[in-house]
Design an enzyme around this catalytic site. Structure first.
Site, PDB file in Angstrom:
ATOM      1  N   CYS A  77       0.834  -1.627   0.329  1.00  0.00           N
ATOM      2  CA  CYS A  77      -0.179  -0.148  -0.006  1.00  0.00           C
ATOM      3  C   CYS A  77       1.070   1.416   0.055  1.00  0.00           C
ATOM      4  O   CYS A  77       1.431   1.174   1.078  1.00  0.00           O
ATOM      5  CB  CYS A  77      -0.959  -0.033   1.447  1.00  0.00           C
ATOM      6  SG  CYS A  77      -1.863   1.479   1.197  1.00  0.00           S
ATOM      7  N   TYR A 208      -5.689   6.639  -9.007  1.00  0.00           N
ATOM      8  CA  TYR A 208      -6.530   5.774  -8.577  1.00  0.00           C
ATOM      9  C   TYR A 208      -8.060   6.204  -9.216  1.00  0.00           C
ATOM     10  O   TYR A 208      -8.837   5.466  -9.918  1.00  0.00           O
ATOM     11  CB  TYR A 208      -7.106   5.864  -6.884  1.00  0.00           C
ATOM     12  CG  TYR A 208      -6.204   5.122  -6.034  1.00  0.00           C
ATOM     13  CD1 TYR A 208      -6.547   3.339  -5.873  1.00  0.00           C
ATOM     14  CD2 TYR A 208      -4.652   5.315  -5.947  1.00  0.00           C
ATOM     15  CE1 TYR A 208      -5.381   2.454  -5.587  1.00  0.00           C
ATOM     16  CE2 TYR A 208      -3.418   4.908  -5.276  1.00  0.00           C
ATOM     17  CZ  TYR A 208      -3.972   3.647  -4.517  1.00  0.00           C
ATOM     18  OH  TYR A 208      -3.004   2.974  -4.280  1.00  0.00           O
TER      19      TYR A 208
END
Length: 378
Positions: A77, A208
């Site tokens: 992440c 994203y």
């Protein structure tokens, strides 16, 4: 990184919007003073322009105590990777322990499946979800990393990743190593806030926005915004070694974790494919410079990064096939950024080598080459 439900990450016809409703509690050196200070509005990049600011509404202050808290941060992440880098740069390994879930998860939670017991060796939990529920039995939101857990109770204290790294720099000073760099130089905070805000909205979150776009129009807008910002960064870094000038700062940490994932996942998986990172001369040199700086590249696990994105985002990659490439050996090639002047740590020094228990798996990063022995064992 937030978890999505069984329906996946893409909402048909819509632009992706990140949920920034986090647990905004903070771990601070003087809880009484922070609690008494005037409440502040939440800032998506943290309280950067006023490092002595008080709490947001409904937040609590927890005391800084060495050994009391465990940072749970998945190497896959980018938001969690930031906390690992800052913890290492500041030398907080003895004060704050590190738990690392595996790279994949379902809609319930990240899982501590890298240990043979499939439980975190300190917290004793199998899923990070258990630590959230220990604090909030009816916790309604996504189970995110990074998260800081109170070891005595097993309860999550905070998952407010923008503020966590700022507090590592400002609230944990009593436990910084000698020679720790100043990642938040006071005379640069106002400009840094502008820089990191643009980086967050257009780059960190911009990839994203492109990858999870629910329509062609939403994707086209995201793509344009992302590469407008990449061009701005390319121009900015063509005349200065680091984002804020001659030394590394919090801003460099925040950009690096997106850049290091750009070619392995964002370029293909998220369709951010106008050009690769390796095709931006200044950005590619800058990224290699940071990667080769102790504290940055030695936290990166390229294998786990690819496994996470290509396996977890099954609505984008239904086959869940993880690509073999790209070749990451170029991260160790000469960058020549020193010709722009400056030094990474300013008046400080580099951190000590990574502790054996926290090293990236051999073969997952060119700084940790695989040997014939560990290739056979893997």
């Amino acid at each position: 990184m937030e978890l999505q439900g069984a329906t996946g990450y893409v909402t048909s016809g819509q632009e992706y919007n990140r949920d920034t409703n986090y647990i905004n509690d903070r771990i601070v050196a003087d809880p009484e003073a922070i609690t008494a200070a005037e409440r502040v509005a939440y800032d998506q990049v943290g309280q950067l322009t006023d490092l002595s600011a008080g709490l947001t509404d409904d937040a609590q202050a927890w005391p800084v105590e060495s050994g009391r808290y465990r940072l749970v941060a998945a190497r896959a992440c980018p938001w969690a990777n930031r906390t690992m880098i800052v913890r290492r740069l500041l030398g907080l390994e003895d004060a704050i322990s590190l738990g690392t879930p595996g790279p994949t998860h379902d809609e319930r939670s990240w899982v501590f499946d890298l240990d043979e017991t499939e439980h975190d060796p300190v917290l004793g939990t199998h899923r990070l979800q258990e630590n959230y529920l220990a604090r909030f039995p009816d916790y309604p939101r996504g189970i995110t990393v990074p998260a800081i857990v109170d070891i005595p109770t097993g309860a999550v204290v905070t998952n407010d990743y923008p503020q966590i790294t700022l507090d590592f720099s400002t609230q944990w000073r009593a436990f910084h190593r000698p020679g720790a760099p100043d990642l938040l130089p006071e005379d640069q905070l106002e400009e840094m806030h502008e820089v990191v805000t643009r980086i967050f909205t257009e780059v960190n979150n911009g990839v994203y926005r492109a990858g999870f776009a629910g329509s062609q129009q939403a994707y086209d807008r995201a793509y344009t915004r992302l590469f407008d910002a990449m061009d701005w960064l390319e121009d900015r870094l063509s005349t200065r070694r680091y984002l804020m000038g001659e030394h590394i700062t919090e801003a460099d940490v925040r950009l690096f974790t997106t850049l290091v994932r750009f070619d392995p996942v964002y370029h293909g998986h998220f369709k951010c494919n106008r050009q690769k990172l390796t095709e931006f001369p200044a950005l590619w040199g800058y990224a290699r410079d940071l990667f080769q700086t102790p504290g940055f590249g030695d936290t990166v696990d390229f294998v786990q990064i690819k496994q996470h994105y290509y396996i977890v985002h099954a609505d984008i990659n239904p086959t869940q096939i993880v690509p073999a490439g790209p070749n990451v050996s170029g991260w160790l090639s000469a960058h020549r950024r020193e010709e722009l002047g400056g030094t990474p740590f300013g008046d400080g020094t580099a951190p000590e080598p990574v502790r054996p228990a926290e090293q990236v798996t051999a073969g997952h990063n060119p700084l940790y080459p695989a040997t014939s022995a560990n290739r056979l064992a893997s």
